[in-house]
Design a protein around this motif. Structure first.
Motif: not given
Length: 208
Positions: A17-23, A177-187
């Motif tokens: 948490l916070p999650v990047n995506e979730i079903s 959530q926006n920050i997490m998504a950006d971090i995951i994408r960059l990594l």
């Protein structure tokens, strides 16, 4: 979240948490850990179904905006709200958590809708189906598109969020959530330099 509860819920894999995506299925499983009553609330399911019927752009990485942003934001907001003093002081704590979930699910709908008439139809729908309170918070979370100057629009948006105590809990959930998504994408990917600059500029502007 207690690991025993996670095992009993049937959720597979680690939860960060916070999650990047979730079903949608896992969203309701985790919500059930917070409140079984909330997980069975028909209004939340109706809101998700409504969003699925819209033509919304996917995230920059191609992930559905529902699983990749709206449900993670709603989950963040519910968990934050469940720990707030306002939640425990509420005469209807489940209703308070439901409101946060609905406000999160709808927070981008008006902003992402093209055309003044279509935007107003979305406002009217939210107000008629979910009440004026939900509609008001969603309005506070909607960038004032009629302001043409970008910098002034950003400042006015920050002010309208700051002036609405209910929106103040949803907005940090959205940002997390926006920050997490950006971090995951960059990594995990190799976005082109211009995309990296867009991400950097966005993070700087929204943090100031």
């Amino acid at each position: 979240i207690d690991e025993t509860f996670i095992e009993e819920s049937g959720i597979e894999g680690d939860i960060i948490l916070p999650v990047n995506e979730i079903s949608e299925e896992d969203f309701f499983k985790i919500i059930k850990l917070v409140s079984p009553t909330l997980a069975n609330d028909e209004k939340i399911q109706e809101a998700i179904n409504f969003i699925r019927g819209l033509d919304l752009k996917p995230r920059r990485d191609g992930i559905s905006v529902i699983e990749g942003h709206l449900l993670p934001t709603a989950l963040n907001a519910v968990i934050l709200a469940s720990a707030s003093s306002k939640h425990w002081d509420s005469n209807d704590s489940v209703r308070y958590l439901r409101d946060k979930a609905l406000e999160s699910i709808f927070h981008d709908v008006i902003e992402d809708t093209k055309g003044r008439k279509a935007k107003q139809e979305k406002r009217d729908y939210i107000k008629s189906e979910y009440g004026s309170k939900i509609a008001s918070v969603v309005g506070s979370l909607t960038s004032p598109a009629h302001i043409m100057d970008t910098e002034f629009r950003r400042k006015m948006y920050a002010r309208q969020v700051a002036d609405d105590p209910e929106a103040l809990l949803v907005k940090p959930s959205d940002r997390m959530q926006n920050i997490m998504a950006d971090i995951i994408r960059l990594l995990t990917t190799s976005p082109p330099p211009e995309e990296i600059k867009k991400i950097s500029d966005y993070e700087v502007k929204t943090a100031t």
